[in-house]
Design a protein around this motif. Structure first.
Motif, PDB file in Angstrom:
ATOM      1  N   THR A 170       0.831  -1.205   0.000  1.00 15.90           N
ATOM      2  CA  THR A 170       0.000   0.000   0.000  1.00 15.90           C
ATOM      3  C   THR A 170       0.866   1.257   0.000  1.00 15.90           C
ATOM      4  O   THR A 170       0.619   2.203  -0.755  1.00 15.90           O
ATOM      5  CB  THR A 170      -0.932   0.008   1.225  1.00 15.90           C
TER       6      THR A 170
ATOM      7  N   ARG B 218       0.741   3.943  -3.092  1.00 21.03           N
ATOM      8  CA  ARG B 218       0.287   5.319  -2.880  1.00 21.03           C
ATOM      9  C   ARG B 218       1.404   6.329  -3.172  1.00 21.03           C
ATOM     10  O   ARG B 218       1.136   7.444  -3.597  1.00 21.03           O
ATOM     11  CB  ARG B 218      -0.217   5.481  -1.448  1.00 21.03           C
TER      12      ARG B 218
ATOM     13  N   ALA C 125      -4.035   3.549   2.890  1.00 24.77           N
ATOM     14  CA  ALA C 125      -5.316   2.907   2.567  1.00 24.77           C
ATOM     15  C   ALA C 125      -6.464   3.850   2.927  1.00 24.77           C
ATOM     16  O   ALA C 125      -6.472   4.445   4.001  1.00 24.77           O
ATOM     17  CB  ALA C 125      -5.456   1.591   3.334  1.00 24.77           C
TER      18      ALA C 125
ATOM     19  N   VAL D 259      -6.456   2.372  -2.384  1.00 26.88           N
ATOM     20  CA  VAL D 259      -6.346   1.047  -1.780  1.00 26.88           C
ATOM     21  C   VAL D 259      -7.455   0.858  -0.751  1.00 26.88           C
ATOM     22  O   VAL D 259      -7.646   1.703   0.125  1.00 26.88           O
ATOM     23  CB  VAL D 259      -4.975   0.840  -1.105  1.00 26.88           C
TER      24      VAL D 259
END
Length: 235
Positions: free
Chosen positions: A85, A89, A117, A97
Motif C-alpha cells: 500500500t 500510494r 489505505a 487502496v
C-alpha cells in the motif's frame, strides 16, 4: 466473504453514478483470491482487471494496469499489504487502496491507514459493502467497515499514550524487530513471537536496515545497544 450473501449483493449499492471501477485483487490464498474475483464479477460498477498473489505482484500490476482501486489483503509473502500500500500510494497516487482482510486489530489497522489505505473491510463484508467502499474512496471519502469506524472513534476518545520518539524514523514494530535481532532471534523466531509471517519480518528488517544504514545483523545489534532500544546481556 459472508457465505450467506450468495447473491453477492446485486442491488443498488452506490455505484458512483454509473462509473465502473477498475479493480485489482491482491490475496495470497488462491481459493480466496479466485472467490473474491468471481464475486466481484457479479457486482454492479466493478470490473476486475487483474489479481495478485502477493504485494510485489500487486505493485507490478498497478504499474502495468493503472487500476482505480486495489482490494488488498495484508498478510502476504514477499511484500505484505501494508508495504505494498505504501509503495502504491507513493508511486501511483491515482490508485486507491481498500484493505480486505481477516484482521482488524491495531497492529494491522493503523499501519495500513498510515500507509495510505482509504478503505478497510474485513472478509465478512458482503458484496454491497465492497461496492460502497470502492466507490466511496473514488469519491474522496473513506470506505470503512462499522467495526473499523468504532475502533477509530475509540482511539480518538481514548488515545493511547504518546509513543517514545524513535531514532531514524523507525516505527514501533521495526524497533521491536530490531530488539529481537539483538536478543539473538532468527527471522522465524521473531515471526513466531510477533505472530506475523517471516516475510513480514523480512520486510521490517529491510526497512530498518535502510533507515539506520546498518549492513548486517551484527551492526544491527550494535545499533540497538547504542540507541538504547534494548540492553546488552548482563547490563
Amino acid at each position: 466473504m459472508n457465505e450467506e450473501t450468495g447473491d453477492a449483493g446485486t442491488g443498488d449499492a452506490g455505484t458512483g453514478g454509473g462509473r465502473t471501477a477498475r479493480v485489482v485483487v491482491a490475496d495470497d490464498q488462491t481459493v480466496v483470491r479466485e472467490g473474491i474475483v468471481m464475486i466481484l464479477g457479479l457486482l454492479p460498477g466493478i470490473e476486475v482487471v487483474g489479481s495478485a498473489g502477493d504485494g510485489e505482484e500487486a505493485v507490478r500490476l498497478v504499474a502495468e494496469l493503472a487500476p482505480d482501486v486495489v482490494l488488498m489483503d495484508l498478510r502476504m509473502p514477499r511484500c505484505d499489504g501494508v508495504e505494498a500500500t505504501r509503495r502504491i500510494r507513493a508511486d501511483h497516487p491515482g490508485t486507491e487502496v481498500v484493505v480486505l482482510t481477516t484482521y482488524a486489530d491495531d497492529d494491522w489497522l493503523f499501519p495500513a491507514l498510515r500507509a495510505g489505505a482509504r478503505g478497510y473491510l474485513t472478509k465478512d463484508a458482503d458484496g454491497d459493502e465492497i461496492v460502497r467502499a470502492v466507490h466511496a474512496v473514488l469519491d474522496g471519502d473513506a470506505g470503512l467497515s462499522p467495526r473499523v469506524q468504532r475502533r477509530l472513534l475509540e482511539q480518538l476518545a481514548h488515545p493511547d499514550p504518546a509513543p517514545a520518539v524513535l531514532p531514524d524514523r523507525l516505527t514501533a514494530r521495526e524497533a521491536e524487530v530490531l530488539a529481537r535481532i539483538a536478543d539473538g532471534l532468527s527471522n522465524t523466531e521473531i515471526a513466531r513471537a510477533l505472530q506475523v509471517s517471516p516475510a513480514t519480518v523480512k520486510t521490517h528488517i529491510n526497512n530498518l536496515f535502510a533507515k539506520t544504514g546498518v549492513k548486517d545483523r551484527a551492526q544491527a545489534v550494535r545499533y540497538a545497544y547504542q540507541k538504547g532500544l534494548t540492553r546488552p546481556p548482563g547490563a
